[in-house]
Scaffold this motif. Sequence first.
Motif, PDB file in Angstrom:
ATOM      1  N   LYS A 197       0.857  -1.174   0.000  1.00  0.00           N
ATOM      2  CA  LYS A 197       0.000   0.000   0.000  1.00  0.00           C
ATOM      3  C   LYS A 197       0.896   1.227   0.000  1.00  0.00           C
ATOM      4  CE  LYS A 197      -3.962  -2.040   2.273  1.00  0.00           C
ATOM      5  NZ  LYS A 197      -4.878  -1.982   3.398  1.00  0.00           N
ATOM      6  N   SER A 198       0.410   2.255  -0.614  1.00  0.00           N
ATOM      7  CA  SER A 198       1.183   3.483  -0.691  1.00  0.00           C
ATOM      8  C   SER A 198       1.447   4.016   0.711  1.00  0.00           C
ATOM      9  CB  SER A 198       0.427   4.520  -1.511  1.00  0.00           C
ATOM     10  OG  SER A 198       1.129   5.737  -1.499  1.00  0.00           O
ATOM     11  N   THR A 199       2.692   4.368   0.957  1.00  0.00           N
ATOM     12  CA  THR A 199       3.038   4.927   2.257  1.00  0.00           C
ATOM     13  C   THR A 199       2.820   6.435   2.271  1.00  0.00           C
ATOM     14  OG1 THR A 199       5.328   5.127   1.550  1.00  0.00           O
ATOM     15  CG2 THR A 199       4.724   3.135   2.772  1.00  0.00           C
ATOM     16  N   LYS A 200       2.507   6.985   1.102  1.00  0.00           N
ATOM     17  CA  LYS A 200       2.265   8.412   1.005  1.00  0.00           C
ATOM     18  C   LYS A 200       0.899   8.720   1.624  1.00  0.00           C
ATOM     19  CE  LYS A 200       2.711  11.988  -2.486  1.00  0.00           C
ATOM     20  NZ  LYS A 200       2.827  12.245  -3.922  1.00  0.00           N
ATOM     21  N   PRO A 201       0.860   9.600   2.600  1.00  0.00           N
ATOM     22  CA  PRO A 201      -0.430   9.887   3.230  1.00  0.00           C
ATOM     23  C   PRO A 201      -1.376  10.614   2.270  1.00  0.00           C
ATOM     24  CG  PRO A 201       1.256  11.361   4.075  1.00  0.00           C
ATOM     25  CD  PRO A 201       1.939  10.369   3.175  1.00  0.00           C
ATOM     26  N   VAL A 202      -2.640  10.299   2.368  1.00  0.00           N
ATOM     27  CA  VAL A 202      -3.656  10.945   1.540  1.00  0.00           C
ATOM     28  C   VAL A 202      -4.056  12.244   2.228  1.00  0.00           C
ATOM     29  CG1 VAL A 202      -5.973  10.721   0.580  1.00  0.00           C
ATOM     30  CG2 VAL A 202      -4.478   8.730   0.704  1.00  0.00           C
ATOM     31  N   ALA A 203      -4.055  13.317   1.453  1.00  0.00           N
ATOM     32  CA  ALA A 203      -4.411  14.615   2.020  1.00  0.00           C
ATOM     33  C   ALA A 203      -5.892  14.634   2.379  1.00  0.00           C
ATOM     34  CB  ALA A 203      -4.097  15.717   1.023  1.00  0.00           C
ATOM     35  N   ASN A 204      -6.193  15.190   3.537  1.00  0.00           N
ATOM     36  CA  ASN A 204      -7.582  15.289   3.988  1.00  0.00           C
ATOM     37  C   ASN A 204      -8.167  16.658   3.665  1.00  0.00           C
ATOM     38  OD1 ASN A 204      -7.550  12.711   5.032  1.00  0.00           O
ATOM     39  ND2 ASN A 204      -6.743  13.390   6.992  1.00  0.00           N
ATOM     40  N   PHE A 205      -7.555  17.350   2.734  1.00  0.00           N
ATOM     41  CA  PHE A 205      -8.059  18.656   2.333  1.00  0.00           C
ATOM     42  C   PHE A 205      -7.741  18.869   0.861  1.00  0.00           C
ATOM     43  CE2 PHE A 205      -3.673  19.316   3.422  1.00  0.00           C
ATOM     44  CZ  PHE A 205      -3.220  20.228   2.488  1.00  0.00           C
ATOM     45  N   CYS A 206      -8.362  19.886   0.281  1.00  0.00           N
ATOM     46  CA  CYS A 206      -8.142  20.199  -1.126  1.00  0.00           C
ATOM     47  C   CYS A 206      -7.164  21.366  -1.236  1.00  0.00           C
ATOM     48  CB  CYS A 206      -9.461  20.557  -1.797  1.00  0.00           C
ATOM     49  SG  CYS A 206      -9.257  21.038  -3.521  1.00  0.00           S
ATOM     50  N   ALA A 207      -5.992  21.100  -1.794  1.00  0.00           N
ATOM     51  CA  ALA A 207      -4.975  22.141  -1.943  1.00  0.00           C
ATOM     52  C   ALA A 207      -5.434  23.220  -2.925  1.00  0.00           C
ATOM     53  CB  ALA A 207      -3.666  21.519  -2.411  1.00  0.00           C
ATOM     54  N   PHE A 208      -6.180  22.832  -3.954  1.00  0.00           N
ATOM     55  CA  PHE A 208      -6.668  23.802  -4.939  1.00  0.00           C
ATOM     56  C   PHE A 208      -7.585  24.825  -4.269  1.00  0.00           C
ATOM     57  CE2 PHE A 208      -9.702  25.178  -8.220  1.00  0.00           C
ATOM     58  CZ  PHE A 208      -8.820  25.675  -9.175  1.00  0.00           C
ATOM     59  N   CYS A 209      -8.526  24.330  -3.484  1.00  0.00           N
ATOM     60  CA  CYS A 209      -9.451  25.239  -2.789  1.00  0.00           C
ATOM     61  C   CYS A 209      -8.719  26.067  -1.736  1.00  0.00           C
ATOM     62  CB  CYS A 209     -10.588  24.452  -2.148  1.00  0.00           C
ATOM     63  SG  CYS A 209     -11.741  23.775  -3.363  1.00  0.00           S
ATOM     64  N   LYS A 210      -7.790  25.445  -1.023  1.00  0.00           N
ATOM     65  CA  LYS A 210      -7.040  26.149   0.017  1.00  0.00           C
ATOM     66  C   LYS A 210      -6.241  27.299  -0.589  1.00  0.00           C
ATOM     67  CE  LYS A 210      -3.583  25.429   3.588  1.00  0.00           C
ATOM     68  NZ  LYS A 210      -2.610  24.519   4.164  1.00  0.00           N
ATOM     69  N   ASN A 211      -5.591  27.044  -1.733  1.00  0.00           N
ATOM     70  CA  ASN A 211      -4.782  28.078  -2.380  1.00  0.00           C
ATOM     71  C   ASN A 211      -5.625  29.169  -3.035  1.00  0.00           C
ATOM     72  OD1 ASN A 211      -2.463  26.717  -1.639  1.00  0.00           O
ATOM     73  ND2 ASN A 211      -2.320  25.604  -3.567  1.00  0.00           N
ATOM     74  N   ASN A 212      -6.909  28.914  -3.232  1.00  0.00           N
ATOM     75  CA  ASN A 212      -7.779  29.901  -3.868  1.00  0.00           C
ATOM     76  C   ASN A 212      -8.731  30.570  -2.884  1.00  0.00           C
ATOM     77  OD1 ASN A 212      -7.118  29.909  -6.798  1.00  0.00           O
ATOM     78  ND2 ASN A 212      -7.412  27.720  -6.489  1.00  0.00           N
ATOM     79  N   GLY A 213      -8.452  30.435  -1.585  1.00  0.00           N
ATOM     80  CA  GLY A 213      -9.182  31.177  -0.572  1.00  0.00           C
ATOM     81  C   GLY A 213     -10.592  30.694  -0.277  1.00  0.00           C
ATOM     82  N   VAL A 214     -10.896  29.450  -0.536  1.00  0.00           N
ATOM     83  CA  VAL A 214     -12.220  28.900  -0.235  1.00  0.00           C
ATOM     84  C   VAL A 214     -12.309  28.674   1.276  1.00  0.00           C
ATOM     85  CG1 VAL A 214     -13.752  26.933  -0.674  1.00  0.00           C
ATOM     86  CG2 VAL A 214     -12.347  27.845  -2.511  1.00  0.00           C
ATOM     87  N   ALA A 215     -13.510  28.762   1.824  1.00  0.00           N
ATOM     88  CA  ALA A 215     -13.724  28.601   3.265  1.00  0.00           C
ATOM     89  C   ALA A 215     -13.157  27.267   3.761  1.00  0.00           C
ATOM     90  CB  ALA A 215     -15.216  28.681   3.576  1.00  0.00           C
ATOM     91  N   ARG A 216     -12.610  27.304   4.978  1.00  0.00           N
ATOM     92  CA  ARG A 216     -11.952  26.134   5.558  1.00  0.00           C
ATOM     93  C   ARG A 216     -12.869  24.911   5.609  1.00  0.00           C
ATOM     94  NH1 ARG A 216      -8.433  26.777  10.714  1.00  0.00           N
ATOM     95  NH2 ARG A 216      -6.742  25.858   9.577  1.00  0.00           N
ATOM     96  N   LYS A 217     -14.138  25.133   5.906  1.00  0.00           N
ATOM     97  CA  LYS A 217     -15.087  24.023   5.989  1.00  0.00           C
ATOM     98  C   LYS A 217     -15.183  23.292   4.643  1.00  0.00           C
ATOM     99  CE  LYS A 217     -19.800  22.995   7.403  1.00  0.00           C
ATOM    100  NZ  LYS A 217     -21.075  23.543   7.862  1.00  0.00           N
ATOM    101  N   LEU A 218     -15.191  24.045   3.552  1.00  0.00           N
ATOM    102  CA  LEU A 218     -15.255  23.440   2.221  1.00  0.00           C
ATOM    103  C   LEU A 218     -13.911  22.824   1.816  1.00  0.00           C
ATOM    104  CD1 LEU A 218     -17.409  26.100   0.360  1.00  0.00           C
ATOM    105  CD2 LEU A 218     -18.101  23.821   1.075  1.00  0.00           C
ATOM    106  N   VAL A 219     -12.817  23.449   2.249  1.00  0.00           N
ATOM    107  CA  VAL A 219     -11.481  22.923   1.939  1.00  0.00           C
ATOM    108  C   VAL A 219     -11.311  21.528   2.536  1.00  0.00           C
ATOM    109  CG1 VAL A 219      -9.019  23.224   2.431  1.00  0.00           C
ATOM    110  CG2 VAL A 219     -10.367  25.172   1.681  1.00  0.00           C
ATOM    111  N   ASN A 220     -11.824  21.330   3.750  1.00  0.00           N
ATOM    112  CA  ASN A 220     -11.673  20.048   4.441  1.00  0.00           C
ATOM    113  C   ASN A 220     -12.743  19.024   4.069  1.00  0.00           C
ATOM    114  OD1 ASN A 220      -9.401  20.931   5.795  1.00  0.00           O
ATOM    115  ND2 ASN A 220     -10.601  21.815   7.460  1.00  0.00           N
ATOM    116  N   SER A 221     -13.679  19.386   3.214  1.00  0.00           N
ATOM    117  CA  SER A 221     -14.763  18.460   2.876  1.00  0.00           C
ATOM    118  C   SER A 221     -14.395  17.485   1.749  1.00  0.00           C
ATOM    119  CB  SER A 221     -16.019  19.248   2.479  1.00  0.00           C
ATOM    120  OG  SER A 221     -15.797  19.924   1.245  1.00  0.00           O
ATOM    121  N   HIS A 222     -13.282  17.712   1.065  1.00  0.00           N
ATOM    122  CA  HIS A 222     -12.867  16.834  -0.039  1.00  0.00           C
ATOM    123  C   HIS A 222     -11.363  16.985  -0.243  1.00  0.00           C
ATOM    124  CE1 HIS A 222     -13.542  20.777  -1.877  1.00  0.00           C
ATOM    125  NE2 HIS A 222     -12.660  20.418  -2.794  1.00  0.00           N
TER     126      HIS A 222
END
Length: 124
Positions: free
Chosen positions: A58-83
């Motif tokens: 199994k991949s040892t690379k951790p899966v991100a629990n947030f969306c980097a695209f949304c985070k970098n574009n200033g989307v609300a934290r609740k939405l960033v962490n939803s996918h």
Amino acid sequence: MDPGDQTNSWSEEEMSKAKLDLLLSGKLAYIWIDANNNEAPPPPTIETPKKVSFKPKKSTKPVANFCAFCKNNGVARKLVNSHNTKNCPRLQSYRCPTCGVTGHTIRYCPKKEIITPEDLIGKA
């Protein structure tokens, strides 16, 4: 002379050497040597190796629990962490300014010009 008597005409040393030659050549798999002429035990059983199934690691690379695209574009934290970025609806609808296709940014555009170190020589 009876053919069965031929083995009796061999000396013990010749017999041992013949058995050893057969053993080393692979034609004889088992020899019982007993000074008291006891009956030989049954040859050892060789178990066939069990089939081993190899599962891919199994991949040892951790899966991100947030969306980097949304985070970098200033989307609300609740939405960033939803996918995560892999299934981001905003990224899927984003149109690349380089090629006009949706679903990727300029950085990951397949039509992006690849700049090599040789291209940079003389531009400084």
